[in-house]
Design an enzyme around this catalytic site. Structure first.
Site, PDB file in Angstrom:
ATOM      1  N   TYR A 123       0.817  -1.197   0.000  1.00  0.00           N
ATOM      2  CA  TYR A 123       0.000   0.000   0.000  1.00  0.00           C
ATOM      3  C   TYR A 123       0.857   1.257   0.000  1.00  0.00           C
ATOM      4  CZ  TYR A 123      -4.542   2.067   0.612  1.00  0.00           C
ATOM      5  OH  TYR A 123      -5.707   2.728   0.403  1.00  0.00           O
TER       6      TYR A 123
ATOM      7  N   LEU B  21      -0.072   4.730   7.379  1.00  0.00           N
ATOM      8  CA  LEU B  21      -0.326   6.152   7.137  1.00  0.00           C
ATOM      9  C   LEU B  21      -0.021   6.443   5.678  1.00  0.00           C
ATOM     10  CD1 LEU B  21      -0.970   8.949   8.462  1.00  0.00           C
ATOM     11  CD2 LEU B  21       1.484   9.210   8.804  1.00  0.00           C
ATOM     12  N   HIS B  22      -1.009   6.189   4.828  1.00  0.00           N
ATOM     13  CA  HIS B  22      -0.718   6.355   3.406  1.00  0.00           C
ATOM     14  C   HIS B  22      -0.979   7.792   2.967  1.00  0.00           C
ATOM     15  CE1 HIS B  22      -5.031   5.968   2.551  1.00  0.00           C
ATOM     16  NE2 HIS B  22      -5.039   4.942   3.368  1.00  0.00           N
ATOM     17  N   MET B  23      -0.977   8.019   1.664  1.00  0.00           N
ATOM     18  CA  MET B  23      -1.004   9.388   1.156  1.00  0.00           C
ATOM     19  C   MET B  23      -2.208  10.204   1.617  1.00  0.00           C
ATOM     20  SD  MET B  23       1.646  10.364  -0.513  1.00  0.00           S
ATOM     21  CE  MET B  23       3.039   9.771  -1.461  1.00  0.00           C
ATOM     22  N   ASP B  96     -10.618   4.321   1.749  1.00  0.00           N
ATOM     23  CA  ASP B  96      -9.463   3.431   1.834  1.00  0.00           C
ATOM     24  C   ASP B  96      -9.523   2.372   0.749  1.00  0.00           C
ATOM     25  OD1 ASP B  96      -8.469   3.028   5.301  1.00  0.00           O
ATOM     26  OD2 ASP B  96      -7.799   4.351   3.706  1.00  0.00           O
TER      27      ASP B  96
END
Lengths: 582, 101
Positions: A123, B21-23, B96
């Site tokens: 991800y 904690l993605h973009m 998400d």
């Protein structure tokens, strides 16, 4: 002036300014600037960030109604482009290392990307692409028009790239591409095939040409000697001007051969066909003296468009080709996608070993509706010209039967719908795996013709990735195992009394032509620009000489012996021909 | 700003979003952080980054289970730490699923 040695894979010489092709592996050359220029580089950096972020906000507004996903991507880009600490870090690099703005951007963004790529969490690691996108956007602004999209060329260029992918070449504006130079690749890589088919000089396996050439540099690509000269001095430019003129004269001389038959001195007629990717190449084939199309690679229909080609698009391409060829034979190979070509992107998970994976006929048999679309178009076109259909990468009899069964099914459908087609459409297969060569005897009973695809046959027989420069030297048509298989396929075809052709690169490598003739092959299909050269050679030998040569070669036990012997023989032939003229 | 009373708040946080904690949350985080006068820092192990920079935040590579220390110094630190901690601790972010690669 800087000279790099590589492998010349398509002959000719070109002197032109370079464009760098946009690719994942694209690398900006490591360049430094003198002290007084540092300030200017920092200013350029600031401007690039400013312009890039303006560009993204404009895009964002213009596409306000797009879905959230795309908006998110724009938002991320914008945040990065407005991030002062990022810009500071790059500016620091310029000041301390004296890097050009381009190189500093590239180094920094790649560093960030590397950090992402290291995490096993997909991800996050997938975000690497965002970083590359941002890098490209910044570089585009820094380099301005010097680094253009190859779709919109306005002046002649030499394309410099790490390696060309089929998708990239499909998008070329071929009119303006005068030469190609790549880091990777080998004699049979996609780049080489494309260059030969376009008749432009190309040098591959240069290792670091993309790092040493900057967009806009003048470079000379010498496909005959396999060298690339970067920013040549006046003397070199002069020398190459003369050299190029001499080549033109030679080509002109060959042009006179177009109307003469491809016939050995003792009267054996050889059929020379062209390998093509696009219908317009059929025209080149005929101009060069080809008598038909021995291999029509249809993948490019799939690679050029952003959607799967419709039946009508297939049909139109085949009709365009028929219009040029009239009643001359056209052998259409059904889709040979997979491996290095685009099906990779469509698979949910990348294959570990794509060349041994779901490619070519295997892919077609698992995607029958796609396969049937193409077959329908081929059948519909078959009433208008002399069409043959050919299935690639057959490894066993069941695959062949399955493919033929699907063909029969499509015929039935057409019959029901009262759509005309040629019921006697000849069906052939590519022999390009050792398995197919070894069971050629059985396969021969169920097809109308064989066509040996030497590139894949060699790659699969010798277990060598032809594009991998570290092992490319092991790839050789002269390997005794390869020659044995080629001999065996001919014998099987002769016994079953079916046609047999050679359509791989080997059919255009001069030193191997006499061997192929000696083994009994009298039908070759090759890159159209090579036809005159090959014809000239055929016209300078006798069949009995070729037979003797083949017998001798079959007794050698290493490919070096074979290669050395054939090269020496070829040189003698060339000298003889030159002597005849004098 | 300097004359105003300065506060210092810290909080230990564990990332609970399975995707890390993605973009998207990172963008939301720095947008909110930039709205406060306080200085915002995020620490992971030895690494301390500027909480107002997207590039630095993403360099944390904060995954599910990663422990972070949120450090806020300034006049509105108390308010800021609540808002920012909430973003980091959220177990899922809108979209998400759609945003997943």
């Amino acid at each position: 002036m800087d000279i790099i040695k590589g492998i010349g894979v398509s002959s000719g010489v070109a002197t032109c300014s370079a464009v760098m092709l946009d690719a994942e592996d694209y690398r900006v050359p490591r360049r430094t600037v003198a002290n007084p220029q540092i300030r200017r580089e920092v200013m350029r950096l600031r401007d690039a960030f400013l312009q890039a972020s303006q560009e993204v906000s404009t895009l964002q507004i213009a596409q306000a109604d797009l879905d959230n996903k795309i908006k998110d991507i724009f938002a991320v880009h914008l945040h990065f482009l407005r991030d002062r600490t990022l810009r500071k870090r790059i500016a620091e690099l310029i000041r301390r290392q004296k890097f050009t703005a381009e190189y500093a951007v590239s180094v920094t963004m790649r560093d960030i990307a590397k950090n992402f790529a290291q995490t096993p969490d997909s991800y996050i690691s997938e975000r690497v692409n965002d970083i590359y996108d941002i890098e490209k956007r910044l570089l585009r602004h820094l380099m301005g028009s010097r680094r253009e999209d190859l779709r919109h060329l306005t002046e002649p260029v030499i394309v410099v790239a790490h390696d060309l992918t089929p998708t990239q070449t499909a998008a070329f504006d071929k009119q303006f591409v005068r030469g190609i130079a790549t880091d990777a690749g080998g004699r049979t890589s996609h780049t080489a095939i494309v260059a030969r088919s376009l008749g432009i000089p190309a040098v591959v396996a240069l290792n670091e040409v993309t790092q040493r050439v900057a967009a806009g540099d003048t470079i000379i690509v010498d496909g005959n000697r396999g060298t690339v000269i970067i920013n040549p001095d006046a003397a070199a430019v002069q020398e190459y001007k003369k050299y190029a003129a001499a080549i033109v004269e030679h080509v002109h001389e060959l042009g006179g051969l177009a109307l003469l038959p491809a016939e050995t001195k003792d009267g054996t007629r050889v059929t020379l066909h062209g390998n093509i990717e696009f219908p317009y190449e059929a025209q080149i084939t005929l101009q060069k003296g080809g008598e038909g199309i021995g291999l029509y690679r249809t993948e490019f229909l799939y690679l050029e468009a952003d959607h799967e080609p419709t039946e009508q698009e297939h049909y139109q391409a085949y009709m365009d080709t028929i219009q040029i060829c009239g009643q001359r034979p056209i052998t259409i190979r059904t889709m040979d996608l997979g491996a290095d070509k685009f099906t990779q992107k469509r698979l949910t998970s990348p294959e570990r070993n794509p060349f041994l994976g779901l490619r070519s006929i295997r892919y077609c048999l698992q995607n029958q509706s796609m396969f049937k679309t193409q077959i329908r178009a081929i059948l519909r076109a078959s009433v208008h010209g002399n069409i043959k259909i050919m299935f690639p990468l057959i490894t066993n009899l069941m695959e062949l039967r399955q493919a033929k069964w699907i063909l029969a099914e499509v015929k039935e459908d057409l019959e029901e719908q009262q759509i005309a087609f040629d019921d006697n459409l000849p069906v052939g297969i590519m022999i390009e795996t050792p398995a197919a060569a070894l069971i050629a005897e059985h396969l021969a009973n169920e097809v109308d013709f064989f066509s040996i695809g030497t590139n894949d046959l060699i790659q699969y027989t010798l277990a060598v990735d032809r594009v991998n420069e570290t092992v490319a030297s092991l790839y050789s048509p002269a390997h005794p195992a390869v020659l044995q298989l080629i001999k065996q396929v001919h014998r099987a075809a002769r016994r079953a009394n079916i046609d047999v052709h050679v359509c791989g690169e080997m059919a255009s490598e001069l030193e191997f032509i006499p061997v192929l003739l000696g083994l009994g092959y009298t039908s070759l299909s090759l890159a159209p620009p090579m036809i005159p050269e090959v014809k000239k050679l055929i016209r300078s030998v006798t069949l009995s000489y070729c037979r003797g040569l083949a017998r001798k070669v079959m007794n050698f036990d290493t490919d070096q012996q074979v290669t050395n012997y054939l090269r020496a023989e070829l040189q003698e032939l060339i000298d003889e021909v030159a002597g005849d003229k004098r | 700003m300097d004359s105003a009373p300065s506060n210092h708040s810290e909080r230990l946080i564990t990332i609970r979003n399975p995707h890390g904690l993605h973009m998207r949350p990172a963008v939301e985080f720095i947008d909110r952080a930039n709205g406060f006068a306080s200085e915002v820092q995020v620490q992971k192990g030895e690494l301390i980054v500027d909480g107002k920079s997207i590039y630095q935040i993403t360099q944390l590579i904060a995954k599910f289970g990663t422990e972070l220390k949120l450090i806020v110094k300034g006049t509105d630190a108390e308010q800021a730490i609540e808002v920012l901690a909430e973003i980091l601790e959220r177990e899922s972010y809108d979209n998400d699923v759609q945003a997943a690669p």
